[in-house]
Design an enzyme around this catalytic site. Structure first.
Site, PDB file in Angstrom:
ATOM      1  N   SER A  63      -0.017   6.084  -0.932  1.00  0.00           N
ATOM      2  CA  SER A  63      -1.084   5.748   0.013  1.00  0.00           C
ATOM      3  C   SER A  63      -0.596   4.879   1.167  1.00  0.00           C
ATOM      4  O   SER A  63      -1.396   4.402   1.973  1.00  0.00           O
ATOM      5  CB  SER A  63      -2.224   5.029  -0.730  1.00  0.00           C
ATOM      6  OG  SER A  63      -2.731   5.841  -1.755  1.00  0.00           O
ATOM      7  N   GLY A  64       0.722   4.649   1.235  1.00  0.00           N
ATOM      8  CA  GLY A  64       1.272   3.843   2.315  1.00  0.00           C
ATOM      9  C   GLY A  64       0.724   2.440   2.316  1.00  0.00           C
ATOM     10  O   GLY A  64       0.483   1.835   1.274  1.00  0.00           O
ATOM     11  N   LYS A  66      -2.164   1.496   2.985  1.00  0.00           N
ATOM     12  CA  LYS A  66      -3.569   1.408   2.584  1.00  0.00           C
ATOM     13  C   LYS A  66      -3.726   1.002   1.128  1.00  0.00           C
ATOM     14  O   LYS A  66      -4.775   0.541   0.713  1.00  0.00           O
ATOM     15  CB  LYS A  66      -4.256   2.761   2.815  1.00  0.00           C
ATOM     16  CG  LYS A  66      -4.291   3.190   4.281  1.00  0.00           C
ATOM     17  CD  LYS A  66      -4.925   4.568   4.421  1.00  0.00           C
ATOM     18  CE  LYS A  66      -4.904   5.038   5.880  1.00  0.00           C
ATOM     19  NZ  LYS A  66      -5.463   6.411   5.994  1.00  0.00           N
ATOM     20  N   PRO A  68      -3.688  -1.052  -2.274  1.00  0.00           N
ATOM     21  CA  PRO A  68      -3.829  -2.493  -2.508  1.00  0.00           C
ATOM     22  C   PRO A  68      -2.523  -3.128  -2.978  1.00  0.00           C
ATOM     23  O   PRO A  68      -2.284  -4.297  -2.733  1.00  0.00           O
ATOM     24  CB  PRO A  68      -4.909  -2.573  -3.598  1.00  0.00           C
ATOM     25  CG  PRO A  68      -4.896  -1.224  -4.251  1.00  0.00           C
ATOM     26  CD  PRO A  68      -4.525  -0.260  -3.181  1.00  0.00           C
ATOM     27  N   ASN A  69      -1.678  -2.344  -3.641  1.00  0.00           N
ATOM     28  CA  ASN A  69      -0.380  -2.827  -4.100  1.00  0.00           C
ATOM     29  C   ASN A  69       0.683  -1.849  -3.602  1.00  0.00           C
ATOM     30  O   ASN A  69       0.775  -0.732  -4.101  1.00  0.00           O
ATOM     31  CB  ASN A  69      -0.348  -2.922  -5.622  1.00  0.00           C
ATOM     32  CG  ASN A  69      -1.462  -3.803  -6.150  1.00  0.00           C
ATOM     33  OD1 ASN A  69      -1.455  -5.008  -5.961  1.00  0.00           O
ATOM     34  ND2 ASN A  69      -2.444  -3.187  -6.800  1.00  0.00           N
ATOM     35  N   VAL A  71       4.350  -0.206  -2.723  1.00  0.00           N
ATOM     36  CA  VAL A  71       5.685  -0.094  -3.295  1.00  0.00           C
ATOM     37  C   VAL A  71       6.680   0.217  -2.175  1.00  0.00           C
ATOM     38  O   VAL A  71       6.459   1.127  -1.369  1.00  0.00           O
ATOM     39  CB  VAL A  71       5.746   1.003  -4.377  1.00  0.00           C
ATOM     40  CG1 VAL A  71       7.163   1.111  -4.942  1.00  0.00           C
ATOM     41  CG2 VAL A  71       4.756   0.706  -5.495  1.00  0.00           C
ATOM     42  N   LYS A  85       7.356  -3.516  -6.087  1.00  0.00           N
ATOM     43  CA  LYS A  85       5.894  -3.440  -6.009  1.00  0.00           C
ATOM     44  C   LYS A  85       5.362  -4.798  -5.588  1.00  0.00           C
ATOM     45  O   LYS A  85       5.578  -5.801  -6.272  1.00  0.00           O
ATOM     46  CB  LYS A  85       5.310  -3.038  -7.362  1.00  0.00           C
ATOM     47  CG  LYS A  85       3.778  -2.924  -7.338  1.00  0.00           C
ATOM     48  CD  LYS A  85       3.245  -2.348  -8.639  1.00  0.00           C
ATOM     49  CE  LYS A  85       1.732  -2.194  -8.594  1.00  0.00           C
ATOM     50  NZ  LYS A  85       1.198  -1.564  -9.813  1.00  0.00           N
ATOM     51  N   ASP A 179      -3.624   3.915 -15.958  1.00  0.00           N
ATOM     52  CA  ASP A 179      -3.760   4.928 -14.910  1.00  0.00           C
ATOM     53  C   ASP A 179      -2.584   5.907 -14.903  1.00  0.00           C
ATOM     54  O   ASP A 179      -1.943   6.130 -13.873  1.00  0.00           O
ATOM     55  CB  ASP A 179      -3.882   4.230 -13.545  1.00  0.00           C
ATOM     56  CG  ASP A 179      -4.604   5.109 -12.522  1.00  0.00           C
ATOM     57  OD1 ASP A 179      -5.189   6.121 -12.933  1.00  0.00           O
ATOM     58  OD2 ASP A 179      -4.573   4.778 -11.323  1.00  0.00           O
TER      59      ASP A 179
END
Length: 490
Positions: A63-64, A66, A68-69, A71, A85, A179
């Site tokens: 998700s680049g 965007k 929340p965490n 990498v 991370k 997840d």
């Protein structure tokens, strides 16, 4: 190079040997194998330098910015590539809790896992450091491929490898994986599948364990917000559906099609019929069991491995061939540029006689101050233990290496005193007796006792050379020489 409590190591065989023989897992808690560093704390400066100050060009998470965490990939000063991370601010407000969680995951060492090699707590910053996997995620290869789709045999290999990773983690007391999805499955430099270690920790102390669409979330998690080992089996079932269909199909929809015997409609059309219907039926049945709404009806990790292991049809074909990626070519390594110590020179030449002479002359100088014993500890057992070490030293001096191994083993097994020198000496005895596996194990234990002791790295280098792992041997020589260089007066 990591250290361990127990360790299994096999001499590498030819490239065409069985995939599952070459990738036999390391046994035991904190097990280690060549090339994986000891888990440690990194400074924020180290990680800023490795990632070009966390440059957006180094982001590798799907998700680049965007996410929340985020990498990042990075490269340390020793040229090792890493994945970092970076947690959102205040995700883990208590640094001790974060460090404890990281250390728990960092003890794991397995070649089915992208292993956690470090962490950083600095102010509000919380970061994890893992092995870097350069060949993208399962999601990329399944859903966004460019040149070729993943062939059937490789999909079965991915399923088994991830099941083995989960089973290892469960066996080592880390049964919860948060997840699990196709983005958590990574491919290393050889194209072999690895499970990301990042899923073994939550994204925050109190955060959600699932970030995916609710349709893919275990039903019990929706009810009580708790992840259980059975929840992990459910998520594994969704990954099996991804592998079968080449699409991200909601489990409820897939189960309806399976019950309606519409299995052929679920199969990935890009396979163009190049798969075994019998094998696909077994995998669909396993996915269906994983996705049961009642948690206790789902298979455990050992069941997953037992079902998938017999389906492997191309054990002799390297993963990079089946993925259609170039073979990984290791860059040539060069020995350290600065002058080596006598020990370093002897180890570079794999001169066991010279190493023996140096260890005899050094005696226990490096152990000084590391074992302080109270009067109460001077028991008969202690005296017997020290007597065993004395007999071991005499046998070592006289080159009676098998007797020395026996005596040093008596000393080590008591465990009251811990001596890096004894481990180094027994390591050399094993080398003299043509037992490089045991020699490497002892050299690693010496490093565990004192992580910055160059002799431990030198002895690992000699053992690795005897195991024909010459690149890793040179890496160990460089690390040892760098440690010596740091201690030289400037």
């Amino acid at each position: 190079m990591g250290c361990c409590n127990s360790f299994f190591f096999k001499k590498p065989t030819s490239e065409k040997d069985s995939f599952h023989r070459n990738n036999a897992p390391a046994n035991g808690k904190g097990a280690a194998f060549a090339g994986v560093p000891v888990f440690s704390e990194y400074s924020l400066a180290d990680l800023k330098g490795a990632t070009n100050n966390f440059s957006s060009e180094y982001i590798v998470s799907e998700s680049g910015e965007k996410a929340p965490n985020v990498v990042y990939k990075g490269r340390l000063q020793n040229k090792r590539w890493i994945a970092v991370k970076k947690f959102s601010k205040m995700a883990w407000p208590d640094p001790k809790q974060f460090a404890d969680e990281a250390w728990g995951v960092g003890k794991l060492r397995h070649n089915r896992v992208a292993n956690l090699i470090g962490y950083c707590c600095d102010g509000d910053e919380r970061l994890l450091v893992a092995e870097y996997m350069p060949n993208d995620t399962l999601a990329k290869h399944l859903f966004h491929w460019e040149n070729q789709t993943i062939e059937w045999a490789m999909r079965l290999r991915v399923a088994l490898c991830i099941a083995e990773a989960l089973d290892y983690c469960s066996t080592e007391g880390r049964p919860l994986y948060h997840d699990l999805n196709a983005y958590r499955v990574l491919f290393d430099e050889n194209g072999d599948p690895r499970l990301s270690c990042f899923g073994l920790m939550k994204n925050s102390r109190d955060g959600k364990s699932y970030s995916t669409n609710l349709a893919y979330t275990p039903p019990e998690y929706l009810r009580n917000g708790r992840v259980t080992p059975e929840s992990v089996s459910f998520s594994f079932g969704t990954v099996l559906l991804d592998l079968l269909s080449g699409k991200h199909i909601p489990p409820s929809h897939a189960l309806e099609m399976i019950r309606g015997k519409n299995i052929s409609l679920l199969m990935d059309s890009h396979l163009e019929g190049n798969f075994s219907t019998e094998e696909a039926t077994v995998v669909f049945d396993l996915a269906s069991r994983c996705l049961q709404s009642e948690p206790r009806e789902r298979p455990n990790t050992k069941d997953l491995v037992a079902t998938l292991a017999p389906l492997q049809t191309k054990p002799d074909v390297p993963s990079y061939e089946m993925l259609g990626i170039p073979k990984h070519e290791e860059a040539p390594t060069t020995p350290p540029p600065h002058p080596l110590s006598p020990m370093g020179d002897a180890c570079t030449r794999v001169d066991l006689t010279a190493i023996h002479q140096i260890l005899v002359m050094t005696h226990y100088k490096d152990d000084e101050g590391t074992n302080e014993l109270s009067f109460q500890e001077w028991t008969q057992q202690m005296r017997d233990m020290l007597e065993a070490r004395k007999h071991g030293d005499l046998a070592f001096r006289d080159k009676d290496f098998r007797t020395a191994i026996d005596c040093y083993s008596q000393f080590i097994d008591v465990g009251t005193m811990i001596s890096r020198t004894v481990y180094a000496r027994r390591s050399l005895c094993h080398l003299m007796c043509d037992q490089p596996d045991a020699a490497l194990r002892d050299a690693m234990q010496a490093q565990c006792v004192y992580p910055d002791w160059s002799t431990a790295f030198y002895m690992q280098a000699v053992a690795l050379a005897k195991l024909d792992m010459h690149k890793d041997a040179v890496d160990m020589l460089n690390e040892a020489a760098n440690l010596e260089d740091k201690k030289r007066p400037k």
